[in-house]
Every structure is written in C-alpha cells, then in structure tokens.
Design a protein around this motif. Sequence first.
Motif: not given
Length: 266
Positions: A21-45
């Motif tokens: 974590l760097v900067g200060d915007d992480f305290s409001q939201h955090l982006r999930i790495p795009p490459a990790f989305i495949k682990n949701f197996n097509g489901r929309r969480l």
Amino acid sequence: MISMDNKLKCPLERPSFRMFLVGDDFSQHLRIPPAFIKNFNGRRLGKCTMRGPTGKCWAVELEQRRDGLFFHKGWPGFVKDHFIESEDFLIFDYDGGSEFDVTIYDKTGCEKDVKAAGKRPASDHLAETSTGGSTFRSKNACFTKTFKPHNLYSLLIPKSIAVTEGLMSSEGILIKETIMLRDRTGRSWLVQLDVTSDGRLVMTRGWKTCRDTNQISHGDTIIFEFVKQGVILLHIFRVRGEGNSPSVKVLSGVLPRKSSKNPIAS
C-alpha cells in the motif's frame, strides 16, 4: 522426497494476491489485480466477506469500474479497524467462494499486531491516567478539537495560538497563507489559511483531503501539535464504543501569549 520442480508445479491450495500500500487512496477503495479475476470462475461477485487477523469478519462490496474491480463499500471500515497505513503489506487468501482471509504486515516486514496497534499511543508523549483517559505532554504549542459535523470542510485555529505561532496578527491580519499538516505516518497536506469576517483563523482548502485520508469521524479527538514553524503534527484519538469521545488532557510546555484583552473564542 519431492523435487523442487514438482513443488513448483503443485497448484496453490488457495489462490491469493498481495498488495503493497502506497499513497492515500487505498483507504477508500482497493483495486483487485486484473489477473486474479480468473479465480472467480466467471462469477460476478457483488459482495464478499473479509476476515481480519483477529478472526472478525467484515462485509465488503465489490464495484466494477472502467479501470477494474474494486473493494469499495465496507473496505474503509476494514482499513480503519485494522489501523492499516501506507507501506503496509497485505496478503489476500481467497477461499474460492466469496471470502478473503487478510494477513497484514507493517513496514518492518513483521506481521502487524492489530490489537497492539489499537492500543498504540499516538505519541511518545502520551500516558494513561487512572481514570482511563490519557494525558498528552509536549514542549510544543498544541490545541485540541473534537471532530463535529461543522468541521467537515474547515476547522478553526484558536486565535491566541495562531498569533503565538505567527500565523496571524493580534489585529486579525493574515500573516501566513498556508500551513503543513502531517500525520504520524509522515504523510503531509498543504492547507490554506483564511481569516473570517469576525477575525477568526480557519483551515480551509486541503483540510477535507487530510480529514478523508485519515478517516477522521464524528467524535474523534485530534491534537494539533506545532512541531516547527508552519508545520502541525496530527495526533488522532478514535471515538470509543457507544459514541464516547476519548478523554485526553493536553499539557503543553508553551503557553500561548494573549493576543488581546478580549480574545475571540475558537
């Protein structure tokens, strides 16, 4: 004996991703790495459960934006409750459904003791009192504010201390147009100073950004310590359970000189 090659080929028992974590915007939201989305197996969480080091769970909503999928609503509360700061390192272990286990490491590289962080003094000058409150001692000039709704966009600096610190004259004339606010992690914000029509000094532009980044909430107590000319260090005491503001007594070694016979209240 399992060879190193076979070890490397073994799939992970639980998918995970890591965030520094760097900067200060992480305290409001955090982006999930795009490459990790495949682990949701097509489901929309739309929602997930986030379990912290203490075992307590938080409901966090996920929001799809143009630039990615983000932890959003509920995430700021998780950050605040775990005292997550810039330069912390987080590991998110995913259970394959809708739950993440989060491990938190601080800037030393050691796993963060969240309970200790919650009890950590805001300053080396802080001591507990027998009544459960705290006494803050400093050789520097200080003033204290308990955050209220009218402090959302501006905050008054007591006139006596503003004069002592050379921010304005006793006649109400602005001397310094800006001041630097700094938190305990080293982050800083340049804040504009203005004089109101009735002669009071207020922090305006820049204060809201500082407040939002530090997640200062209604009832929190803030000590503003003038550590050097034009620089204020913030010590934030979070509101306690059931909305009770923390009890903090400030003993400052610098006594503000009186600016007039009838000083304006802050």
